[in-house]
Scaffold this active site. Structure first.
Site, mmCIF file in Angstrom:
data_model
loop_
_atom_site.group_PDB
_atom_site.id
_atom_site.type_symbol
_atom_site.label_atom_id
_atom_site.label_comp_id
_atom_site.label_asym_id
_atom_site.label_seq_id
_atom_site.Cartn_x
_atom_site.Cartn_y
_atom_site.Cartn_z
ATOM 1 N N GLU A 43 16.217 39.320 8.184
ATOM 2 C CA GLU A 43 16.992 38.144 8.563
ATOM 3 C C GLU A 43 17.228 37.380 7.262
ATOM 4 O O GLU A 43 16.270 37.079 6.549
ATOM 5 C CB GLU A 43 16.187 37.290 9.554
ATOM 6 C CG GLU A 43 17.025 36.173 10.106
ATOM 7 C CD GLU A 43 16.277 35.262 11.073
ATOM 8 O OE1 GLU A 43 15.168 35.611 11.508
ATOM 9 O OE2 GLU A 43 16.819 34.184 11.346
ATOM 10 N N ARG A 75 1.729 44.561 10.142
ATOM 11 C CA ARG A 75 2.120 43.740 9.016
ATOM 12 C C ARG A 75 1.120 43.887 7.889
ATOM 13 O O ARG A 75 -0.073 44.043 8.133
ATOM 14 C CB ARG A 75 2.076 42.261 9.443
ATOM 15 C CG ARG A 75 3.384 41.632 9.541
ATOM 16 C CD ARG A 75 3.292 40.296 10.224
ATOM 17 N NE ARG A 75 4.552 40.123 10.890
ATOM 18 C CZ ARG A 75 5.650 39.618 10.287
ATOM 19 N NH1 ARG A 75 5.601 39.166 9.070
ATOM 20 N NH2 ARG A 75 6.779 39.547 10.944
ATOM 21 N N LYS A 79 8.154 33.853 5.374
ATOM 22 C CA LYS A 79 9.276 33.183 4.714
ATOM 23 C C LYS A 79 9.287 31.689 5.007
ATOM 24 O O LYS A 79 9.624 30.888 4.158
ATOM 25 C CB LYS A 79 10.590 33.813 5.181
ATOM 26 C CG LYS A 79 10.887 35.120 4.475
ATOM 27 C CD LYS A 79 12.200 35.710 4.936
ATOM 28 C CE LYS A 79 12.048 36.362 6.283
ATOM 29 N NZ LYS A 79 13.233 37.067 6.752
HETATM 30 P P1 ATP Z 1 8.641 36.420 7.901
HETATM 31 O O1 ATP Z 1 7.597 36.095 8.896
HETATM 32 O O2 ATP Z 1 8.152 36.442 6.506
HETATM 33 O O3 ATP Z 1 9.883 35.604 8.060
HETATM 34 P P2 ATP Z 1 10.027 38.415 9.310
HETATM 35 O O4 ATP Z 1 9.429 39.541 10.043
HETATM 36 O O5 ATP Z 1 10.578 37.323 10.132
HETATM 37 O O6 ATP Z 1 9.023 37.920 8.218
HETATM 38 P P3 ATP Z 1 12.400 39.799 8.667
HETATM 39 O O7 ATP Z 1 13.471 39.420 7.738
HETATM 40 O O8 ATP Z 1 12.684 39.764 10.116
HETATM 41 O O9 ATP Z 1 11.151 38.893 8.335
HETATM 42 O O10 ATP Z 1 11.768 41.201 8.254
HETATM 43 C C1 ATP Z 1 12.504 42.354 7.935
HETATM 44 C C2 ATP Z 1 11.622 43.539 8.181
HETATM 45 O O11 ATP Z 1 10.440 43.466 7.375
HETATM 46 C C3 ATP Z 1 11.153 43.594 9.619
HETATM 47 O O12 ATP Z 1 11.260 44.916 10.083
HETATM 48 C C4 ATP Z 1 9.731 43.141 9.550
HETATM 49 O O13 ATP Z 1 9.001 43.720 10.599
HETATM 50 C C5 ATP Z 1 9.296 43.619 8.170
HETATM 51 N N1 ATP Z 1 8.200 42.777 7.655
HETATM 52 C C6 ATP Z 1 8.204 41.440 7.523
HETATM 53 N N2 ATP Z 1 7.025 40.991 7.061
HETATM 54 C C7 ATP Z 1 6.244 42.086 6.874
HETATM 55 C C8 ATP Z 1 4.902 42.297 6.421
HETATM 56 N N3 ATP Z 1 4.122 41.271 6.061
HETATM 57 N N4 ATP Z 1 4.448 43.564 6.369
HETATM 58 C C9 ATP Z 1 5.227 44.591 6.719
HETATM 59 N N5 ATP Z 1 6.491 44.463 7.158
HETATM 60 C C10 ATP Z 1 7.005 43.237 7.249
HETATM 61 MG MG MG Z 2 12.018 38.034 11.685
#
Ligand code: ATP
Ligand code: MG
Length: 559
Positions: free
Chosen positions: A38, A262, A272
């Protein structure tokens, strides 16, 4: 570090097992994965893990990986983030097949919604979000049907069209799937598919005022792209049922979702939303502050793409969440930099040494290896003369036993130069040592030493006359505790106040005047360094990527 095995020694991970079984069964000839960020922030080390997984799979197996921006939330998203995400993935060394945007599917998704309405599987609800939440029930109590649940298909079509046309204010209506308000999986209790939001979108502008929810965009986007293995993190396990329900009811390409844990790093935060707070509230200088666990922060700090990929390979993937020790990341970058970093000498806290038997006005150029670990050994010139600087902590007037550095009457070797002996200590009126008078042994020149003298210590040094000034920035953990997010109160109250130490005037050997951004340096006995973007015509600025050995682990053992 013997317990850390490389991925290839570990055999297949559980996702690779699934893929190999699918390929063997002839379910697919090739696979399609996607990385779906995102665009609401910069990528962090957790994302690197997901990137290495998704792109790594299609390097190993036939197929390709798409980059898909999951941009269905107009309020938090921005093109700055889109650009940074692309830059970071390229820098890590991966190439996507297609650059795609969920927002490009808004028309298609709208058509899908109409299809559900026509099938009697979706309805417009006039309830507020509070009312919807109140009717949802609990894990032990079934929910209650909305009074709008049994609207006719015609009425739903008309209201949904008017939602799209912008006739209703934000939050006044939603489109919901008609599934089962008593479903054991709470997510299946008539989930909201569309909400009204009169907001400008970074790509579609003002074309839309209704936006699909994550659950109604993600799976369908996967399906449109014919993604075979849709990999996401564990929190989406309960969403899989809805993912499958949408695909089944819409009769579209059956993508499959698989979940992995994660990856979190200790002494930092990987969210983020939290990283954005650190930036907005100026606890750091920006998303690329070298203390940040973002890819751009790690890059600026001097991490190499290889070291990050190596780290992700070593931690592999798992189904259970766990905290990874940041010292593993540091281990990976040390391993890589040891092979590539150019060795240079820099004195942080100078103590002047005068070689009383070295002729005044004389100078010579000594040769020193750029990197003894390199495949082809190259050298640079180091000027040597009568006045030098050594590190103040490398001298002790009354040394303890086993202090193999400089002390009155004691001898040391100056790296790539001569053996010197300390003859006299000069102090000012306050009793502070201002300089050392030493003599050098002319026959002891490195490479042609015929002196027969054996010394235990070798010191780094610079010529006082030729030294160039630079600023160095030394970093420590951004947080004082292992898991700031799980501590009581605001995570920001656990910020380490000493995470940055600036030494604005160090004495560097002149070869560093020619430093470049794509080179890495090992400042002898000080650590690995890289040039920082704050470098200007007037000033060289270096970031310490990592110390030479793990001073932290040693400290803890002592502790
Ligand atoms: P954040 O909580 O940091 O905003 P998010 O999951 O909302 O993380 P996205 O942009 O939706 O961020 O993530 C893109 C991809 O990266 C998704 O498939 C998510 O599952 C993966 N991802 C995000 N954070 C992690 C992590 N700490 N470890 C492994 N994969 C991750
Ligand atoms: Mg997300």
């Amino acid at each position: 570090m013997s317990d850390i095995k490389k991925e290839e020694e570990k055999g297949l991970n559980f996702i690779e097992e699934i893929i190999e079984a699918d390929l063997a069964a002839g379910k697919y000839n090739s696979i399609i994965t996607r990385f779906p960020p995102e665009p609401n922030g910069y990528l962090h080390i957790g994302h690197a893990s997901s990137i290495c997984l998704n792109f790594g799979l299609t390097l190993k197996y036939p197929g390709y990986t798409n980059l898909r921006f999951d941009d269905t939330n107009p309020v938090t998203e921005d093109t700055e983030y889109v650009e940074s995400i692309k830059e970071d993935i390229k820098w890590l060394g991966f190439t996507w097949k297609n650059e795609l945007y969920a927002s490009d599917y808004f028309d298609q998704l709208y058509t899908f919604a109409i299809k559900l309405i026509n099938k009697g599987l979706a309805y417009v609800d006039d309830s507020t979000s509070e009312e919807i939440a109140a009717m949802k029930g609990t894990t032990t109590q079934p929910g209650v049907n909305s009074p709008y649940r049994d609207r006719s298909v015609e009425e739903n079509l008309e209201l949904f069209a008017r939602m799209k046309a912008g006739e209703f204010p934000d939050g006044s209506r939603t489109l919901r799937a008609k599934i089962d308000m008593a479903h054991p999986n709470m997510i299946m209790r008539d989930p909201v598919l569309y909400r009204i939001k009169h907001a400008h979108h970074h790509r579609t502008g003002d074309a839309w005022c209704i936006y699909p929810m994550y659950d109604f965009a993600h799976g369908q986007s996967d399906s449109i792209e014919e993604v075979t293995h849709s990999l996401c993190t564990m929190e989406f396990v309960p969403h899989r049922e809805l993912y499958d329900w949408c695909i089944e009811k819409l009769e579209i390409y059956p993508s499959h979702q698989y979940e992995f844990a994660r990856r979190n790093l200790n002494y930092t935060v990987t969210s983020k939303r939290k990283l954005l707070q650190l930036v907005n509230e100026k606890h750091v200088t920006g998303w690329d502050d070298p203390r940040m666990p973002t890819i751009s922060g790690l890059r600026r700090r001097g991490y190499t793409p290889f070291s990050i990929r190596d780290f992700c390979d070593r931690i592999g993937i798992a189904k259970r969440e766990n905290m990874i020790d940041v010292s593993l990341l540091e281990f990976c970058v040390r391993e890589d930099l040891n092979k590539s970093a150019l060795r240079r000498m820099v004195v942080f806290d100078p103590l002047k040494v005068i070689l009383t038997n070295y002729p005044e006005g004389q100078e010579e150029l000594l040769q020193s290896e750029d990197n003894p670990e390199a495949e082809t050994i190259t050298h640079r010139d180091i000027p040597f003369c009568r006045e030098l600087y050594i590190e103040r902590e490398d001298f002790m007037e009354v040394p303890p036993k086993k202090f193999f550095r400089l002390a009155p009457g004691q001898m040391v070797r100056l790296k790539s130069a001569y053996i010197i002996r300390c003859d006299e200590v000069v102090k000012n009126d306050a009793g502070t040592i201002t300089e050392l008078h030493c003599s050098y042994i002319p026959e002891s020149k490195s490479g042609s030493d015929t002196s027969g003298i054996n010394v235990k210590g070798t010191l780094h040094w610079v010529s006082a006359k030729h030294a160039v000034s630079a600023e160095v920035r030394l970093y420590d953990r951004l947080f004082r505790v292992e898991d700031p997010s799980s501590e009581e109160g605001d995570f920001k109250s656990y910020i380490n106040p000493d995470s940055l130490q600036v030494i604005d005037h160090v004495y560097a050997e002149p070869a560093l005047l020619k430093s470049s951004f794509d080179e890495r340096y090992q400042f002898l006995r000080k650590g690995y360094f890289c040039l920082d973007k704050d470098t200007s015509e007037e000033k060289l600025v270096f970031n310490r990527t990592v110390t030479l050995k793990d001073a932290w682990a040693k400290e803890q053992k002592k502790g």
